[in-house]
Write a protein that holds these residues in place. Structure first.
Motif, PDB file in Angstrom:
ATOM      1  N   ALA A   1      -3.851  32.932 -16.929  1.00 42.05           N
ATOM      2  CA  ALA A   1      -3.722  31.610 -16.305  1.00 42.05           C
ATOM      3  C   ALA A   1      -2.258  31.194 -16.146  1.00 42.05           C
ATOM      4  CB  ALA A   1      -4.489  30.576 -17.127  1.00 42.05           C
ATOM      5  N   PHE A   2      -1.413  31.531 -17.131  1.00 42.30           N
ATOM      6  CA  PHE A   2       0.001  31.170 -17.035  1.00 42.30           C
ATOM      7  C   PHE A   2       0.681  31.934 -15.897  1.00 42.30           C
ATOM      8  CE2 PHE A   2       4.446  32.059 -18.345  1.00 42.30           C
ATOM      9  CZ  PHE A   2       4.939  30.765 -18.272  1.00 42.30           C
ATOM     10  N   ALA A   3       0.416  33.226 -15.794  1.00 43.45           N
ATOM     11  CA  ALA A   3       1.012  34.025 -14.720  1.00 43.45           C
ATOM     12  C   ALA A   3       0.580  33.514 -13.350  1.00 43.45           C
ATOM     13  CB  ALA A   3       0.631  35.492 -14.889  1.00 43.45           C
ATOM     14  N   ARG A   4      -0.655  33.030 -13.251  1.00 44.23           N
ATOM     15  CA  ARG A   4      -1.116  32.470 -11.966  1.00 44.23           C
ATOM     16  C   ARG A   4      -0.354  31.192 -11.610  1.00 44.23           C
ATOM     17  NH1 ARG A   4      -5.981  34.530 -13.998  1.00 44.23           N
ATOM     18  NH2 ARG A   4      -6.604  32.542 -14.957  1.00 44.23           N
TER      19      ARG A   4
ATOM     20  N   ASP B   1      -9.868  27.392  -8.478  1.00 43.71           N
ATOM     21  CA  ASP B   1      -8.721  27.045  -7.650  1.00 43.71           C
ATOM     22  C   ASP B   1      -7.555  26.727  -8.576  1.00 43.71           C
ATOM     23  OD1 ASP B   1      -6.911  26.282  -5.780  1.00 43.71           O
ATOM     24  OD2 ASP B   1      -7.977  24.464  -5.157  1.00 43.71           O
ATOM     25  N   TYR B   2      -6.774  27.755  -8.907  1.00 43.85           N
ATOM     26  CA  TYR B   2      -5.682  27.561  -9.855  1.00 43.85           C
ATOM     27  C   TYR B   2      -4.594  26.647  -9.308  1.00 43.85           C
ATOM     28  CZ  TYR B   2      -3.046  31.029  -7.120  1.00 43.85           C
ATOM     29  OH  TYR B   2      -2.392  31.698  -6.113  1.00 43.85           O
ATOM     30  N   LYS B   3      -4.581  26.444  -7.996  1.00 45.46           N
ATOM     31  CA  LYS B   3      -3.547  25.606  -7.390  1.00 45.46           C
ATOM     32  C   LYS B   3      -3.827  24.113  -7.534  1.00 45.46           C
ATOM     33  CE  LYS B   3      -2.123  29.036  -3.964  1.00 45.46           C
ATOM     34  NZ  LYS B   3      -1.910  29.324  -2.526  1.00 45.46           N
ATOM     35  N   SER B   4      -5.031  23.769  -7.966  1.00 47.42           N
ATOM     36  CA  SER B   4      -5.383  22.340  -8.070  1.00 47.42           C
ATOM     37  C   SER B   4      -5.250  21.808  -9.493  1.00 47.42           C
ATOM     38  CB  SER B   4      -6.822  22.120  -7.585  1.00 47.42           C
ATOM     39  OG  SER B   4      -7.741  22.783  -8.443  1.00 47.42           O
ATOM     40  N   ILE B   5      -4.918  22.686 -10.464  1.00 47.89           N
ATOM     41  CA  ILE B   5      -4.840  22.263 -11.864  1.00 47.89           C
ATOM     42  C   ILE B   5      -3.565  21.463 -12.100  1.00 47.89           C
ATOM     43  CG2 ILE B   5      -4.603  23.099 -14.229  1.00 47.89           C
ATOM     44  CD1 ILE B   5      -6.289  25.497 -13.416  1.00 47.89           C
TER      45      ILE B   5
ATOM     46  N   LYS C   1       2.932  32.163 -10.204  1.00 44.59           N
ATOM     47  CA  LYS C   1       2.727  32.584  -8.823  1.00 44.59           C
ATOM     48  C   LYS C   1       2.526  31.373  -7.907  1.00 44.59           C
ATOM     49  CE  LYS C   1      -0.184  35.591  -5.967  1.00 44.59           C
ATOM     50  NZ  LYS C   1       0.958  36.373  -5.451  1.00 44.59           N
ATOM     51  N   ARG C   2       1.767  30.417  -8.407  1.00 45.34           N
ATOM     52  CA  ARG C   2       1.492  29.200  -7.622  1.00 45.34           C
ATOM     53  C   ARG C   2       2.785  28.496  -7.226  1.00 45.34           C
ATOM     54  NH1 ARG C   2      -1.277  23.858 -10.472  1.00 45.34           N
ATOM     55  NH2 ARG C   2      -0.891  22.363  -8.763  1.00 45.34           N
ATOM     56  N   PHE C   3       3.703  28.387  -8.165  1.00 45.69           N
ATOM     57  CA  PHE C   3       4.950  27.659  -7.892  1.00 45.69           C
ATOM     58  C   PHE C   3       6.099  28.595  -7.504  1.00 45.69           C
ATOM     59  CE2 PHE C   3       2.638  24.772 -10.784  1.00 45.69           C
ATOM     60  CZ  PHE C   3       2.590  23.635  -9.965  1.00 45.69           C
ATOM     61  N   ASP C   4       5.751  29.877  -7.296  1.00 42.40           N
ATOM     62  CA  ASP C   4       6.719  30.873  -6.823  1.00 42.40           C
ATOM     63  C   ASP C   4       7.948  30.940  -7.734  1.00 42.40           C
ATOM     64  OD1 ASP C   4       7.618  32.882  -5.108  1.00 42.40           O
ATOM     65  OD2 ASP C   4       8.800  31.468  -3.908  1.00 42.40           O
TER      66      ASP C   4
END
Length: 333
Positions: free
Chosen positions: A42-45, A3-7, A48-51
């Motif tokens: 991981a950085f690109a994700r 869950d890359y959004k929880s890091i 994307k997470r923070f748009d």
């Protein structure tokens, strides 16, 4: 799938082996195989997470990075990656390096490969000794140097600037660093690591002719002449030769902007080669680029929006692997 959004993203990720490595450990890319996020690191994700859009017509403004403490912590990594793309995109350095070695620290001793008897036959008759290739550690440490530029800008002046426009300035910093590295790389190709082991050199004894070039080309023996470096003031000597007006060479120049010789070697103009001389290499065997760590920036300053006088640096050195894969030719006006 992770869950890359929880890091939690914070400046602590810049410690140790650096942001990219630490973030990838928390959010391995291999966990995303077969998903819509496959192909992103991981950085690109996190972008994307923070748009945060960093390229294209819909690129965000720099202020988007500072919308929260977590997104601000992404900004130094964006700067590092963009500068690195400018270094890697500088064609000359990447073209002439046979291999790029990454190390931690500043001490590195590479290898030197030498054919004991260059005149030996290509085959071995019964009872004859097999020609020996001597591979040994160099007597000299590779000289590591720090290359860099100082980024000086007001956050207030940049906050509403598009990220993709700011990226052009960052890539330009990378290009300047790469150009400085090329100067040192050519110096090592000429003189070796010690600075007193000049590469093989011929002298035409007069003006440069096409016959001289052919002899120079054939002098490489088992190696190929892939690149020729020449001072811009001497380039006209080549271009005015009838053989360089060949239709195929002309079409290649008009189509790509690349100058080539009739025997396929690419010509690179550079002020780092003396006037009235050529430096030629076989790029597959001549040069090793040694990189110590990654491009570094003062991450705390960038996170805190203190863009004034932020140092962007890269530490690297060069090693001439095979002396016979490098030759010089001098000529008169």
């Amino acid at each position: 799938m992770s869950d890359y959004k929880s890091i939690k993203i914070d400046k602590g990720l810049y410690a140790g082996k650096g942001f990219s490595y630490n973030l990838e450990q928390l959010d391995p890319s291999e966990n995303y195989k077969g998903t819509s996020l496959e192909g992103l690191d991981a950085f690109a994700r996190q972008l994307k997470r923070f748009d945060i859009k960093v390229s294209g017509n819909n690129s965000d403004v720099i202020d988007k990075f500072f919308s929260s403490s977590q997104t601000a912590a992404l900004f130094p990594e964006f700067v590092v990656r963009t500068v690195e793309s400018g270094i890697d995109g500088a064609e000359t350095l990447s073209e002439i390096s046979a291999v790029k070695t990454r190390i931690e620290g500043l001490d590195y001793r590479s290898i030197i490969s030498t054919l004991t008897d260059p005149t030996s036959s290509h085959f071995v008759s019964e009872g004859e000794e097999i020609p020996e290739v001597n591979i040994a550690l160099s007597n000299d440490l590779v000289t590591m140097r720090k290359y860099g530029r100082m980024l000086s800008a007001s956050y207030e002046a940049l906050r509403f600037q598009k990220i993709n426009v700011f990226a052009i300035a960052l890539r330009q910093i990378g290009k300047h660093i790469a150009n400085a590295q090329v100067e040192d790389a050519l110096g090592v190709l000429y003189l070796g690591n010690s600075g007193n082991e000049h590469c093989g050199s011929d002298n035409t004894g007069g003006a440069l002719t096409y016959a001289d070039l052919v002899d120079f080309y054939t002098s490489f023996g088992d190696y190929s002449m892939s690149h020729i470096f020449i001072n811009p003031e001497s380039l006209s000597v080549l271009l005015n030769m009838q053989e360089f007006r060949d239709a195929a060479a002309g079409l290649n120049f008009h189509a790509t902007g690349n100058l080539i010789t009739p025997f396929g070697a690419k010509i690179i103009r550079t002020n780092y080669v003396p006037k009235n001389s050529l430096l030629a290499i076989d790029r597959n065997y001549a040069l090793e680029t040694v990189q110590s760590g990654d491009v570094t920036v003062e991450s705390d300053k960038l996170i805190n929006r203190q863009l004034e006088r932020v140092a962007v640096t890269s530490t690297c050195g060069f090693n001439r692997i095979t002396a016979d894969a490098v030759k010089a030719l001098t000529f008169s006006e």
